[in-house]
Design an enzyme around this catalytic site. Structure first.
Site, PDB file in Angstrom:
ATOM      1  N   HIS A 100      45.107  31.349  12.763  1.00 17.80           N
ATOM      2  CA  HIS A 100      45.416  32.701  12.303  1.00 17.80           C
ATOM      3  C   HIS A 100      46.472  33.360  13.192  1.00 17.80           C
ATOM      4  CE1 HIS A 100      43.348  34.543  15.713  1.00 17.80           C
ATOM      5  NE2 HIS A 100      42.393  33.636  15.541  1.00 17.80           N
ATOM      6  N   GLU A 205      35.391  30.533  13.677  1.00 10.72           N
ATOM      7  CA  GLU A 205      35.623  30.330  15.110  1.00 10.72           C
ATOM      8  C   GLU A 205      34.337  29.947  15.817  1.00 10.72           C
ATOM      9  OE1 GLU A 205      37.145  29.262  17.441  1.00 10.72           O
ATOM     10  OE2 GLU A 205      38.562  30.796  18.145  1.00 10.72           O
TER      11      GLU A 205
END
Length: 362
Positions: A100, A205
């Site tokens: 990201h 994550e």
């Protein structure tokens, strides 16, 4: 509900009688990022054709007028040939692993310094000027995602690259936004798969006590991008984050293995779908690379690397089984801003480190 009571069920780690294991490996010699001489800190995927090495392939002999094909067209043909010539138990896929763009949590960590961030600030929802709980992209992060969009379009136009056959994205806001900015409104060839990603819990994550790892509700995710698909079994609220315990690397690798098993063999997977996009996070991409046996390769925010993967399943067909679950651990942290944190976090003497969540009022 205690995390230890729900984690095995959520991750699907219970073996069935009819199950198979999967062995992953990286096919080297195709990308610069596979080579030990390539420095991740200076690697720019947009300057080196995604890292694709300019070379010939064994499959070239099956093409007429090879010079009329671009490097990416010949590479795609090579991957297709590998799959055609392999047994049904083996699949080759190219994973485009995209990190990201910069989120407000990344900016906050840079501002406070990593030791202070880890032991105090990351356990808050934000400060007086910004919020980093399930962080959104900063303006710089949006620019990074748009850079990826521009590069993908250039590759489509100039290299006639085969665009992803399937798209997967982490459910955290910063990855959802990154995938949207990167892939929406690309001018695709007529035969290409349209961008309609599957939002997948297990590609999130590494789960720590940091609030940036605490995802929002399924309703929020759906409302953000209502046309996107959400995988079956996705819970309304985040059942993995509790603010007290976090994944070890071993536990995260178990999760990543489960996700890869689903992508390769059970999650709408088809052998013909050779190019796969996964928009995820630095820690999760590192975990995926460990599972694949790839060298460590840290990505800067917004960066993308492709990896050619060989997956071989062994055993009876039914359900892929991952390794047994691995323990999580608590992370002591300060209850007040640390006194010093240049190289290590030192809590004020009146604030003994604790392992309970901080009150996160902004």
């Amino acid at each position: 509900m205690r995390l230890s009571a729900i984690t095995p069920a959520i991750l699907g780690l219970v073996a069935s009688v009819n199950s198979y294991s999967v062995t992953y490996s990286t096919e080297t010699g195709y990308f610069l990022q596979d080579e030990s001489s390539t420095d991740p800190s200076t690697f720019d995927y947009t300057a080196v054709n995604f890292g694709l090495i300019n070379r010939t392939y064994p499959a070239d002999r099956h093409l007429k007028h090879t010079h009329e094909y671009t490097q990416w067209e010949r590479f795609y043909h090579q991957v297709q040939r590998l799959n055609k010539d392999s047994p049904s138990s083996v699949e080759y896929k190219v994973l485009f692993l995209g990190r990201h763009g910069e989120g407000y949590h990344n900016a906050a960590e840079s501002y406070y310094g990593t030791p202070a961030w880890n032991c105090y600030w990351a356990e808050l929802d934000g400060n007086s000027t910004t919020t980093w709980k399930d962080a959104t992209l900063t303006p710089a992060g949006i620019t990074q995602a748009l850079k990826a969009h521009t590069f993908w379009q250039k590759q489509i136009t100039d290299q006639r690259i085969h665009t992803p056959d399937a798209y997967f994205v982490s459910p955290l806001t910063r990855t959802l936004q990154t995938a949207n900015y990167t892939f929406t409104d690309l001018s695709l060839p007529a035969h290409a798969t349209k961008f309609n990603p599957l939002i997948k819990e297990l590609f999130r994550e590494g789960i720590s006590i940091h609030t940036c790892d605490h995802r929002r509700s399924k309703t929020y995710v759906h409302n953000l991008f209502p046309e996107w698909r959400i995988e079956k079994g996705f819970s309304e609220e985040d059942e993995l984050w509790n603010g007290v315990t976090g994944e070890t690397s071993a536990a995260q690798d178990v999760r990543s293995t489960t996700a890869l098993n689903e992508v390769f063999f059970t999650d709408e997977a088809k052998k013909a779908d050779a190019f796969i996009s996964i928009t995820s996070h630095s820690g999760e991409i590192s975990s995926i690379l460990r599972v694949l046996g790839h060298r460590s390769f840290s990505l800067s925010t917004g960066a993308v690397i492709p990896v050619l993967v060989k997956a071989e399943k062994k055993g009876r067909d039914s359900v892929p089984v991952s390794s047994t679950s691995a323990a999580w651990e608590v992370s002591p942290h300060c209850t007040e801003p640390p006194v010093t944190s240049v190289s290590a976090c030192v809590c004020p003497s009146s604030a003994v480190p604790v392992t309970t969540p901080l009150i996160t009022a902004i």
